[in-house]
Design a protein around this motif. Structure first.
Motif, short mmCIF file in Angstrom:
data_model
loop_
_atom_site.label_atom_id
_atom_site.label_comp_id
_atom_site.label_asym_id
_atom_site.label_seq_id
_atom_site.Cartn_x
_atom_site.Cartn_y
_atom_site.Cartn_z
N ARG A 1 -23.84 6.85 0.80
CA ARG A 1 -24.51 7.61 -0.26
C ARG A 1 -23.81 7.24 -1.57
O ARG A 1 -22.58 7.27 -1.65
CB ARG A 1 -24.38 9.12 -0.01
CG ARG A 1 -24.97 9.57 1.32
CD ARG A 1 -26.48 9.60 1.28
NE ARG A 1 -27.03 9.96 2.58
CZ ARG A 1 -27.17 11.22 3.01
NH1 ARG A 1 -26.78 12.22 2.26
NH2 ARG A 1 -27.71 11.46 4.20
N VAL A 2 -24.59 6.92 -2.59
CA VAL A 2 -24.02 6.44 -3.84
C VAL A 2 -23.97 7.55 -4.87
O VAL A 2 -24.98 8.21 -5.15
CB VAL A 2 -24.84 5.25 -4.39
CG1 VAL A 2 -24.22 4.73 -5.69
CG2 VAL A 2 -24.92 4.13 -3.36
N LEU A 3 -22.78 7.78 -5.46
CA LEU A 3 -22.62 8.76 -6.51
C LEU A 3 -23.25 8.26 -7.81
O LEU A 3 -23.54 7.06 -7.94
CB LEU A 3 -21.13 9.05 -6.74
CG LEU A 3 -20.34 9.60 -5.54
CD1 LEU A 3 -18.87 9.77 -5.92
CD2 LEU A 3 -20.91 10.92 -5.07
N GLU A 4 -23.44 9.15 -8.77
CA GLU A 4 -23.99 8.74 -10.07
C GLU A 4 -23.11 7.71 -10.75
O GLU A 4 -23.58 6.90 -11.54
CB GLU A 4 -24.18 9.97 -10.97
CG GLU A 4 -25.28 10.91 -10.50
CD GLU A 4 -25.50 12.04 -11.48
OE1 GLU A 4 -24.84 12.05 -12.54
OE2 GLU A 4 -26.33 12.92 -11.18
N SER A 5 -21.82 7.74 -10.44
CA SER A 5 -20.89 6.77 -11.02
C SER A 5 -21.05 5.37 -10.43
O SER A 5 -20.48 4.40 -10.93
CB SER A 5 -19.44 7.24 -10.79
OG SER A 5 -19.14 7.26 -9.40
N GLY A 6 -21.84 5.28 -9.34
CA GLY A 6 -22.02 4.00 -8.67
C GLY A 6 -21.09 3.81 -7.48
O GLY A 6 -21.20 2.82 -6.76
N GLN A 7 -20.20 4.77 -7.24
CA GLN A 7 -19.27 4.66 -6.12
C GLN A 7 -19.95 5.10 -4.83
O GLN A 7 -20.49 6.20 -4.76
CB GLN A 7 -18.04 5.53 -6.36
CG GLN A 7 -17.02 5.45 -5.22
CD GLN A 7 -15.80 6.32 -5.48
OE1 GLN A 7 -15.74 7.03 -6.48
NE2 GLN A 7 -14.82 6.25 -4.59
N ASP B 1 -30.23 -1.38 -5.38
CA ASP B 1 -29.10 -0.64 -5.94
C ASP B 1 -27.92 -1.59 -6.05
O ASP B 1 -27.55 -2.25 -5.08
CB ASP B 1 -28.76 0.55 -5.03
CG ASP B 1 -27.77 1.52 -5.67
OD1 ASP B 1 -26.84 1.05 -6.36
OD2 ASP B 1 -27.93 2.73 -5.48
#
Length: 255
Positions: free
Chosen positions: A58-64, A207
């Motif tokens: 699952r990707v955070l808004e930060s891209g992590q 993504d």
């Protein structure tokens, strides 16, 4: 990641495999036929038990990207017996779906609650009904549809055979790689015996974080499919409710 590839000899050991894959046609007929044969093998299984360990990014808004683990245990007695147990660290935790050909029951162990509804007469129709009416994706549903429509292979822009590979459990599997709009995916299929899926890996192209889903399969082809395995008995204190329809049309407001 750069340090990993800088280890002496590590990149060189992969060169023969990558070169071998590059020599194959972009849409290798053998790689396409492997999907069709896999689908036939799966549809010919009248009863089976499969255990799947999977991880999903699952990707955070930060891209992590964050990685979550799931374990799924499926017991099947075709055409109308099914039990699926899922274990996850995500909210909701462990759930079990029971289906006896007439009724579907979804039980949440943590909450000690269950929902039940009448169900159609086959596993495939159950999967369709859960998705269309209740917005529920049946775990591992692809195992019932794989290769059913050969025309879906037309969506593949690339299909290659990478080679035979030894898996951690000692089994040798054929490694295939596929590409279609939006995703790259790899599939490992047993080379011998029933030629069933060993492993699956899916990566999202759209993504930049390239989130992935991976699954490792363990098969048992002579399981116990007694009726009691598919019947749900509410535990003490369990609270019953009904499935919430996701396809219900809201009544128009009165003026």
């Amino acid at each position: 990641m750069r340090r990993l590839w800088s280890i002496p000899g590590l990149f060189l050991c992969f060169l023969p495999v990558l070169a071998h894959a590059a020599e194959k046609p972009v849409r290798d007929p053998a790689a396409l036929e492997a999907l069709n044969q896999l689908g036939k093998n799966l549809r010919n299984l009248k009863q089976f038990e499969v255990s799947v360990d999977s991880t999903t990014d699952r990707v955070l808004e930060s891209g992590q990207p964050l990685q979550f683990y799931h374990h799924t245990q499926m017991l099947v007695g075709r055409p109308d017996r099914l039990r699926i147990q899922t274990t996850s660290v995500e909210p909701g935790g462990s759930k079990t779906l029971y289906y006896d050909g007439k009724q579907a029951t979804l039980y949440s162990k943590q909450a000690n609650t269950y929902v039940t509804a009448e169900a159609p007469g086959t596993i495939e129709k159950l999967a369709d009904t859960l998705k269309a009416h209740y917005g529920i994706e049946l775990p591992l549903a692809d195992l019932f549809y794989w290769g059913e429509d050969g025309a879906k292979n037309d969506a593949l822009t690339s299909a290659i055979y990478v080679g035979d590979e030894l898996q951690p459990n000692g089994m040798v599997c054929k490694h295939y790689a596929y590409r279609q709009p939006g995703i790259d995916w790899q599939l490992w299929i047993e080379r011998d015996n029933a030629m069933l899926p060993c492993r699956l890996s899916i990566a999202t192209q759209t993504d930049s974080a390239r989130p992935q889903h991976t699954a490792v399969y363990s098969w048992k082809l002579s399981p116990d499919v007694a009726e009691s395995n598919f019947a749900f008995t509410p535990p003490d204190g369990a609270v019953k409710s009904d499935f919430k329809r996701a396809d219900a049309v809201a009544a128009p407001k009165k003026k």
